[in-house]
Design an enzyme around this catalytic site. Sequence first.
Site, PDB file in Angstrom:
ATOM      1  N   LYS A  83     -10.106   1.481  21.261  1.00  0.00           N
ATOM      2  CA  LYS A  83     -11.089   0.503  20.766  1.00  0.00           C
ATOM      3  C   LYS A  83     -11.214   0.495  19.240  1.00  0.00           C
ATOM      4  CE  LYS A  83     -13.852   0.359  24.972  1.00  0.00           C
ATOM      5  NZ  LYS A  83     -15.183   0.397  25.578  1.00  0.00           N
ATOM      6  N   ASN A 104     -13.672  -4.333  22.166  1.00  0.00           N
ATOM      7  CA  ASN A 104     -13.135  -4.278  23.536  1.00  0.00           C
ATOM      8  C   ASN A 104     -12.519  -5.603  23.973  1.00  0.00           C
ATOM      9  OD1 ASN A 104     -15.347  -5.911  24.163  1.00  0.00           O
ATOM     10  ND2 ASN A 104     -15.759  -4.849  26.080  1.00  0.00           N
ATOM     11  N   ASP A 119     -19.411  -4.798  25.430  1.00  0.00           N
ATOM     12  CA  ASP A 119     -19.912  -3.667  26.228  1.00  0.00           C
ATOM     13  C   ASP A 119     -21.443  -3.631  26.288  1.00  0.00           C
ATOM     14  OD1 ASP A 119     -17.476  -2.558  26.990  1.00  0.00           O
ATOM     15  OD2 ASP A 119     -17.314  -1.341  25.175  1.00  0.00           O
ATOM     16  N   GLY A 143     -25.809  11.067  24.244  1.00  0.00           N
ATOM     17  CA  GLY A 143     -24.501  10.944  23.602  1.00  0.00           C
ATOM     18  C   GLY A 143     -24.608  10.147  22.320  1.00  0.00           C
ATOM     19  N   ASN A 167     -28.093  14.152  21.507  1.00  0.00           N
ATOM     20  CA  ASN A 167     -26.682  14.544  21.496  1.00  0.00           C
ATOM     21  C   ASN A 167     -26.574  16.058  21.437  1.00  0.00           C
ATOM     22  OD1 ASN A 167     -23.997  13.591  21.527  1.00  0.00           O
ATOM     23  ND2 ASN A 167     -23.757  14.308  19.425  1.00  0.00           N
ATOM     24  N   ARG A 168     -25.413  16.560  21.880  1.00  0.00           N
ATOM     25  CA  ARG A 168     -25.152  18.002  21.860  1.00  0.00           C
ATOM     26  C   ARG A 168     -25.284  18.512  20.422  1.00  0.00           C
ATOM     27  NH1 ARG A 168     -19.546  19.275  24.684  1.00  0.00           N
ATOM     28  NH2 ARG A 168     -18.888  17.944  22.959  1.00  0.00           N
TER      29      ARG A 168
HETATM   30  P1  ATR Z   1     -16.457   8.114  22.883  1.00  0.00           P
HETATM   31  O1  ATR Z   1     -16.153   7.556  21.531  1.00  0.00           O
HETATM   32  O2  ATR Z   1     -15.505   7.700  23.938  1.00  0.00           O
HETATM   33  O3  ATR Z   1     -17.886   7.948  23.291  1.00  0.00           O
HETATM   34  P2  ATR Z   1     -16.622  10.682  21.635  1.00  0.00           P
HETATM   35  O4  ATR Z   1     -16.770  10.059  20.304  1.00  0.00           O
HETATM   36  O5  ATR Z   1     -15.739  11.852  21.806  1.00  0.00           O
HETATM   37  O6  ATR Z   1     -16.150   9.653  22.743  1.00  0.00           O
HETATM   38  O7  ATR Z   1     -18.089  11.021  22.107  1.00  0.00           O
HETATM   39  C1  ATR Z   1     -18.342  11.590  23.283  1.00  0.00           C
HETATM   40  C2  ATR Z   1     -19.831  11.919  23.371  1.00  0.00           C
HETATM   41  O8  ATR Z   1     -20.019  12.719  24.530  1.00  0.00           O
HETATM   42  C3  ATR Z   1     -20.356  12.711  22.198  1.00  0.00           C
HETATM   43  O9  ATR Z   1     -21.711  12.359  22.025  1.00  0.00           O
HETATM   44  C4  ATR Z   1     -20.217  14.154  22.695  1.00  0.00           C
HETATM   45  O10 ATR Z   1     -21.092  15.078  22.095  1.00  0.00           O
HETATM   46  P3  ATR Z   1     -20.728  15.759  20.662  1.00  0.00           P
HETATM   47  O11 ATR Z   1     -20.952  14.713  19.630  1.00  0.00           O
HETATM   48  O12 ATR Z   1     -21.693  16.875  20.568  1.00  0.00           O
HETATM   49  O13 ATR Z   1     -19.299  16.196  20.781  1.00  0.00           O
HETATM   50  C5  ATR Z   1     -20.590  13.961  24.136  1.00  0.00           C
HETATM   51  N1  ATR Z   1     -20.067  14.994  25.051  1.00  0.00           N
HETATM   52  C6  ATR Z   1     -18.781  15.206  25.422  1.00  0.00           C
HETATM   53  N2  ATR Z   1     -18.696  16.207  26.310  1.00  0.00           N
HETATM   54  C7  ATR Z   1     -19.961  16.638  26.531  1.00  0.00           C
HETATM   55  C8  ATR Z   1     -20.537  17.653  27.351  1.00  0.00           C
HETATM   56  N3  ATR Z   1     -19.791  18.429  28.139  1.00  0.00           N
HETATM   57  N4  ATR Z   1     -21.889  17.807  27.302  1.00  0.00           N
HETATM   58  C9  ATR Z   1     -22.648  17.033  26.515  1.00  0.00           C
HETATM   59  N5  ATR Z   1     -22.170  16.059  25.715  1.00  0.00           N
HETATM   60  C10 ATR Z   1     -20.842  15.870  25.722  1.00  0.00           C
END
Ligand code: ATR
Length: 302
Positions: A83, A104, A119, A143, A167-168
């Site tokens: 994307k 997208n 989306d 997230g 977010n984490r």
């Molecule tokens: P995308 O662009 O496809 O959304 P990304 O930029 O890798 O993918 O983001 C994934 C999201 O899922 C992020 O918010 C990530 O948290 P971090 O920013 O802390 O990395 C979150 N994420 C991925 N795996 C996770 C998990 N096991 N538990 C909690 N959050 C998770």
Amino acid sequence: MNSSHSNELHTDPIQFPGVDVYAVVGNPISHSKSPAIHARFAEQSKQQLHYGRLQPALGDFAAVAKSFFATGGKGMNVTVPFKLEAQALADVLTPRAQLAGAVNTLRIEDGKIFGDNTDGAGLVRDLFAQGIQIQGARILLLGAGGASRGVLGPLLEQGPKELVIANRSNAKADELVQLFSGLAHSHHVSLLALTLSDLEDSAKTSLAFDLVINATAAGLSNESPISNAAASNIFAPKSFAYDMVYGNATTFMQQALHRGARVSDGLGMLVEQAADAFLIWRGATLTDVIDSRAVLAELRTS
Ligand code: ATR
């Protein structure tokens, strides 16, 4: 065809003379439901078109997309992980694609490639179709990656009372709050960032949320991004838990169900974002002719 070729799942517009050709582009792509969804929209609206799949190797997106358009392709849906590359490829971006930071939907007109992002609109329409009120609601978005960024604009435009991004790691959630603070302000939304572990602290999330959306990548491996302690804080029987992934009830959905909340997977969002792409390509006048909820019901029973 050489099966080791990067373009193994080939949709070559030259093979469909006189027919408008579209494709969904991703890697992997073989299990995508988009061709079936668009075939149904084409039937419903009596449109002649072919909609196939393309699976460029990582790094080959731009070359494959350019060749698709150069040989007569009319439009593309773009999914993981391309994307951002689709956004870079577009000559012109819609404001919502710019805000989403990702594209997208691509279409070509007079030799120019236009990039859009359906989306967020797809998510909002699916929520409305399920009777969820966004205006005045308290929303928790889990997230802070591309999936969250893609839906933030359309959610804020509906005027929720509060939108919390958890977010984490907190840096990414803070960045999103900064990026969207102007839009939040203009719609009178209180926008704030928390960490996922903050959700375990009942002082920080004193009230359960009306709507909790899982936009983390955790769902892809069927882990929940939140602990059970957090789930007890954020879910109540009035809550609606939405997981952007689709298929079986995820761990996240089970945590919500266990606390009396209603749940949904993201299949409706997939169908609704596809409907918007279809209308962009084939004309907004078809809005009343295509029936996305019927297509969703068919997918659920197939
Ligand atoms: P995308 O662009 O496809 O959304 P990304 O930029 O890798 O993918 O983001 C994934 C999201 O899922 C992020 O918010 C990530 O948290 P971090 O920013 O802390 O990395 C979150 N994420 C991925 N795996 C996770 C998990 N096991 N538990 C909690 N959050 C998770």
